[in-house]
Design a protein around this motif. Structure first.
Motif, PDB file in Angstrom:
ATOM      1  N   ASP A  22     -21.596   2.216 -19.274  1.00 26.55           N
ATOM      2  CA  ASP A  22     -20.565   1.537 -20.060  1.00 26.55           C
ATOM      3  C   ASP A  22     -19.714   2.523 -20.851  1.00 26.55           C
ATOM      4  OD1 ASP A  22     -19.169  -0.759 -20.816  1.00 26.55           O
ATOM      5  OD2 ASP A  22     -20.358  -1.000 -22.649  1.00 26.55           O
ATOM      6  N   ARG A  23     -19.341   3.613 -20.182  1.00 25.46           N
ATOM      7  CA  ARG A  23     -18.505   4.632 -20.814  1.00 25.46           C
ATOM      8  C   ARG A  23     -17.039   4.287 -20.624  1.00 25.46           C
ATOM      9  NH1 ARG A  23     -21.411   9.219 -22.431  1.00 25.46           N
ATOM     10  NH2 ARG A  23     -19.484   9.543 -23.612  1.00 25.46           N
ATOM     11  N   SER A  24     -16.215   4.767 -21.545  1.00 26.37           N
ATOM     12  CA  SER A  24     -14.765   4.586 -21.452  1.00 26.37           C
ATOM     13  C   SER A  24     -14.181   5.845 -20.823  1.00 26.37           C
ATOM     14  CB  SER A  24     -14.158   4.365 -22.836  1.00 26.37           C
ATOM     15  OG  SER A  24     -14.636   3.167 -23.395  1.00 26.37           O
ATOM     16  N   PHE A  25     -13.455   5.659 -19.736  1.00 26.30           N
ATOM     17  CA  PHE A  25     -12.896   6.809 -19.029  1.00 26.30           C
ATOM     18  C   PHE A  25     -11.663   6.389 -18.252  1.00 26.30           C
ATOM     19  CE2 PHE A  25     -15.612   4.740 -16.003  1.00 26.30           C
ATOM     20  CZ  PHE A  25     -15.026   4.942 -14.764  1.00 26.30           C
ATOM     21  N   SER A  26     -10.909   7.392 -17.844  1.00 30.03           N
ATOM     22  CA  SER A  26      -9.758   7.144 -16.974  1.00 30.03           C
ATOM     23  C   SER A  26      -9.892   8.021 -15.743  1.00 30.03           C
ATOM     24  CB  SER A  26      -8.441   7.431 -17.707  1.00 30.03           C
ATOM     25  OG  SER A  26      -8.342   8.797 -18.039  1.00 30.03           O
ATOM     26  N   LYS A  27      -9.189   7.632 -14.716  1.00 25.22           N
ATOM     27  CA  LYS A  27      -9.146   8.394 -13.467  1.00 25.22           C
ATOM     28  C   LYS A  27      -7.681   8.753 -13.241  1.00 25.22           C
ATOM     29  CE  LYS A  27     -10.052   9.886  -9.281  1.00 25.22           C
ATOM     30  NZ  LYS A  27     -10.409  11.259  -9.077  1.00 25.22           N
ATOM     31  N   LEU A  38      -5.163  18.488 -12.380  1.00 28.39           N
ATOM     32  CA  LEU A  38      -5.474  17.074 -12.523  1.00 28.39           C
ATOM     33  C   LEU A  38      -6.993  16.931 -12.513  1.00 28.39           C
ATOM     34  CD1 LEU A  38      -3.916  14.314 -12.565  1.00 28.39           C
ATOM     35  CD2 LEU A  38      -4.483  14.152 -10.164  1.00 28.39           C
ATOM     36  N   PRO A  39      -7.598  16.527 -13.649  1.00 33.95           N
ATOM     37  CA  PRO A  39      -9.059  16.394 -13.667  1.00 33.95           C
ATOM     38  C   PRO A  39      -9.504  15.212 -12.826  1.00 33.95           C
ATOM     39  CG  PRO A  39      -8.131  15.601 -15.724  1.00 33.95           C
ATOM     40  CD  PRO A  39      -6.989  16.173 -14.920  1.00 33.95           C
ATOM     41  N   ASP A  40     -10.783  15.208 -12.465  1.00 28.74           N
ATOM     42  CA  ASP A  40     -11.327  14.091 -11.700  1.00 28.74           C
ATOM     43  C   ASP A  40     -11.409  12.832 -12.563  1.00 28.74           C
ATOM     44  OD1 ASP A  40     -11.665  15.552  -9.300  1.00 28.74           O
ATOM     45  OD2 ASP A  40     -13.448  16.487 -10.157  1.00 28.74           O
ATOM     46  N   PHE A  41     -11.823  12.992 -13.815  1.00 26.75           N
ATOM     47  CA  PHE A  41     -11.898  11.893 -14.768  1.00 26.75           C
ATOM     48  C   PHE A  41     -11.594  12.453 -16.155  1.00 26.75           C
ATOM     49  CE2 PHE A  41     -15.108  11.065 -11.489  1.00 26.75           C
ATOM     50  CZ  PHE A  41     -14.728   9.805 -11.051  1.00 26.75           C
ATOM     51  N   VAL A  42     -11.293  11.565 -17.089  1.00 24.39           N
ATOM     52  CA  VAL A  42     -11.201  11.928 -18.498  1.00 24.39           C
ATOM     53  C   VAL A  42     -12.067  10.939 -19.268  1.00 24.39           C
ATOM     54  CG1 VAL A  42      -9.715  12.207 -20.517  1.00 24.39           C
ATOM     55  CG2 VAL A  42      -8.858  12.854 -18.243  1.00 24.39           C
ATOM     56  N   LEU A  43     -13.063  11.460 -19.953  1.00 19.81           N
ATOM     57  CA  LEU A  43     -13.953  10.640 -20.763  1.00 19.81           C
ATOM     58  C   LEU A  43     -13.236  10.373 -22.081  1.00 19.81           C
ATOM     59  CD1 LEU A  43     -16.783   9.406 -20.638  1.00 19.81           C
ATOM     60  CD2 LEU A  43     -17.667  11.538 -21.590  1.00 19.81           C
TER      61      LEU A  43
END
Length: 105
Positions: A22-27, A38-43
């Motif tokens: 249940d973490r908040s992240f973007s792709k 361009l990162p894979d995800f950003v937490l």
């Protein structure tokens, strides 16, 4: 259901674990071809947000690009979580969430 675009099975494992925890992240998605990192995800539930990179290949070209990205993140002072899946088959623990509650007086 969660539909998250990924570029590898390793990224899919990380995305699944982020959702399970249940973490908040973007792709981030690349809409145009350019040379930017361009990162894979950003937490996004850490303070500051944490760049997430999933590495999974060992070719010389890939390793050169990996070193370039790591140097750029260091230069920009961005916190980075990474998993080198080609070396370690266990996903490292994610950074702790930023506290969201207020302290009692």
């Amino acid at each position: 259901l969660h539909y998250i675009p990924v570029d590898s099975s390793y990224e899919a494992k990380v995305a699944l674990k982020l959702v399970e925890e249940d973490r908040s992240f973007s792709k981030p998605l690349r809409l145009e071809v350019d040379g930017s990192t361009l990162p894979d995800f950003v937490l996004t539930d850490t303070n500051p947000p944490c760049v997430m990179e999933v590495y999974g290949m060992t070719s010389n070209e890939y390793l050169e690009r990996k070193a370039e990205k790591q140097a750029l993140y260091r230069k920009e002072g961005k916190p980075v979580w990474s998993w080198d899946a080609a070396v370690d088959h266990h996903i490292p623990r994610f950074p702790e969430r930023a506290s969201t509650g207020t302290r009692a007086p």
